[in-house]
Design a protein around this motif. Structure first.
Motif, PDB file in Angstrom:
ATOM      1  N   UNK A 108       0.793  -1.217   0.000  1.00 10.74           N
ATOM      2  CA  UNK A 108       0.000   0.000   0.000  1.00 10.74           C
ATOM      3  C   UNK A 108       0.824   1.266   0.000  1.00 10.74           C
ATOM      4  N   UNK A 109       2.158   1.182  -0.140  1.00  9.74           N
ATOM      5  CA  UNK A 109       2.998   2.375  -0.097  1.00  9.74           C
ATOM      6  C   UNK A 109       3.883   2.500  -1.335  1.00  9.74           C
ATOM      7  N   UNK A 110       3.566   1.792  -2.423  1.00 11.96           N
ATOM      8  CA  UNK A 110       4.336   1.968  -3.658  1.00 11.96           C
ATOM      9  C   UNK A 110       4.061   3.376  -4.180  1.00 11.96           C
ATOM     10  N   UNK A 111       5.089   4.205  -4.386  1.00 12.00           N
ATOM     11  CA  UNK A 111       4.847   5.583  -4.816  1.00 12.00           C
ATOM     12  C   UNK A 111       4.168   5.639  -6.183  1.00 12.00           C
ATOM     13  N   UNK A 112       3.163   6.493  -6.303  1.00  6.82           N
ATOM     14  CA  UNK A 112       2.423   6.599  -7.566  1.00  6.82           C
ATOM     15  C   UNK A 112       2.413   8.021  -8.122  1.00  6.82           C
ATOM     16  N   UNK A 113       3.161   8.936  -7.477  1.00  7.11           N
ATOM     17  CA  UNK A 113       3.127  10.326  -7.920  1.00  7.11           C
ATOM     18  C   UNK A 113       3.559  10.484  -9.373  1.00  7.11           C
ATOM     19  N   UNK A 114       4.521   9.671  -9.790  1.00 14.92           N
ATOM     20  CA  UNK A 114       5.042   9.796 -11.155  1.00 14.92           C
ATOM     21  C   UNK A 114       4.445   8.759 -12.103  1.00 14.92           C
ATOM     22  N   UNK A 123      19.195  -1.424 -11.490  1.00 17.04           N
ATOM     23  CA  UNK A 123      19.493  -0.969 -10.126  1.00 17.04           C
ATOM     24  C   UNK A 123      19.927   0.489 -10.116  1.00 17.04           C
ATOM     25  N   UNK A 124      19.344   1.256  -9.213  1.00 17.85           N
ATOM     26  CA  UNK A 124      19.692   2.662  -9.099  1.00 17.85           C
ATOM     27  C   UNK A 124      18.843   3.583  -9.939  1.00 17.85           C
ATOM     28  N   UNK A 125      18.055   3.030 -10.867  1.00 17.26           N
ATOM     29  CA  UNK A 125      17.190   3.843 -11.715  1.00 17.26           C
ATOM     30  C   UNK A 125      15.800   3.951 -11.077  1.00 17.26           C
ATOM     31  N   UNK A 126      15.085   5.066 -11.307  1.00 18.08           N
ATOM     32  CA  UNK A 126      13.731   5.203 -10.744  1.00 18.08           C
ATOM     33  C   UNK A 126      12.798   4.116 -11.288  1.00 18.08           C
ATOM     34  N   UNK A 127      11.840   3.746 -10.448  1.00 14.41           N
ATOM     35  CA  UNK A 127      10.838   2.762 -10.862  1.00 14.41           C
ATOM     36  C   UNK A 127       9.821   3.445 -11.778  1.00 14.41           C
ATOM     37  N   UNK A 128       9.516   2.802 -12.893  1.00 17.39           N
ATOM     38  CA  UNK A 128       8.513   3.303 -13.836  1.00 17.39           C
ATOM     39  C   UNK A 128       7.178   2.655 -13.471  1.00 17.39           C
ATOM     40  N   UNK A 129       6.104   3.466 -13.406  1.00 24.89           N
ATOM     41  CA  UNK A 129       4.808   2.944 -12.982  1.00 24.89           C
ATOM     42  C   UNK A 129       3.707   3.341 -13.955  1.00 24.89           C
ATOM     43  N   UNK A 130       2.824   2.381 -14.207  1.00 21.83           N
ATOM     44  CA  UNK A 130       1.615   2.601 -15.009  1.00 21.83           C
ATOM     45  C   UNK A 130       0.425   2.312 -14.111  1.00 21.83           C
TER      46      UNK A 130
END
Length: 209
Positions: A74-80, A196-203
């Motif tokens: 429930x805390x996976x960032x979704x702002x981006x 590793x080290x790169x931002x997570x991409x989210x859809x």
């Protein structure tokens, strides 16, 4: 005769006192041996040692350092996060997109798998640079519902793993299946850990009907 008797009495009395003194000395020595270590031993803390305290924190108690705590459900960032169906920037010259959603029935063929309603989709990663890009450590995850429940990836049907590398100027596809209950498909979160080290991409968005 009297002198001799007095001498004998004095001798016996001296022997008795010497014996009593020796017994007293032995008693003192024994007392020191028995009680001294107890008096000098460290007193255990009621909360346990530092090691036990660390173990308790690992088992679920709060930690004073938030960065040391694992990410909770429930805390996976979704702002981006971008909407499902959009193209997301992954790295300079590299983009990703998810499409081709289908509802499928998966089968339990591998350890840990549970057969049931699942979703299948295609993830496309494009490399617009002039050098190959590694996908050896790329990882895709799916979460569903307001609480971001983690979904189990399945080995079927029609799964096609991403290749380990994208050639320069090329695109590659991967077909993935995740178990998501039919009633929980109104809110999906698909993440791509590129390197590793790169931002997570989210859809993020609803399962396309």
């Amino acid at each position: 005769m009297t002198t001799g008797d007095d001498g004998s009495v004095r001798t016996r009395s001296r022997a008795v006192w010497i014996g009593v003194a020796l017994i007293a000395v032995v008693a003192v020595v024994i007392a020191l041996i028995v009680f001294l270590p107890r008096a000098t031993a460290p007193v255990a803390s009621p909360t346990g040692s530092a090691t036990n305290g660390t173990a308790s924190a690992t088992d679920g108690s709060a930690s004073s350092d938030p960065s040391s705590s694992p990410v909770a459900t429930g805390t996976i960032p979704t702002e981006s996060a971008v909407p499902i169906g959009s193209v997301a920037p992954v790295a300079p010259g590299v983009t990703a997109a998810v499409a081709g959603f289908e509802a499928v029935e998966s089968e339990a063929k591998m350890p840990g798998e549970v057969a049931g309603p699942s979703i299948r989709f295609t993830i496309t990663i494009t490399n617009s640079t002039d050098a190959p890009v590694s996908l050896a450590s790329a990882l895709v995850n799916v979460y569903y519902g307001p609480s971001q429940t983690p979904s189990q990836d399945m080995s079927n049907p029609g799964v096609k793993e991403l290749p380990a590398e994208i050639p320069a100027g090329a695109s590659v596809d991967g077909v993935l299946v995740f178990d998501v209950p039919e009633a929980d498909r109104e809110l999906l979160l698909i993440t791509l850990d590129y390197q590793p080290g790169e931002p997570v991409v989210a859809f993020q968005g609803a399962f396309p009907a």
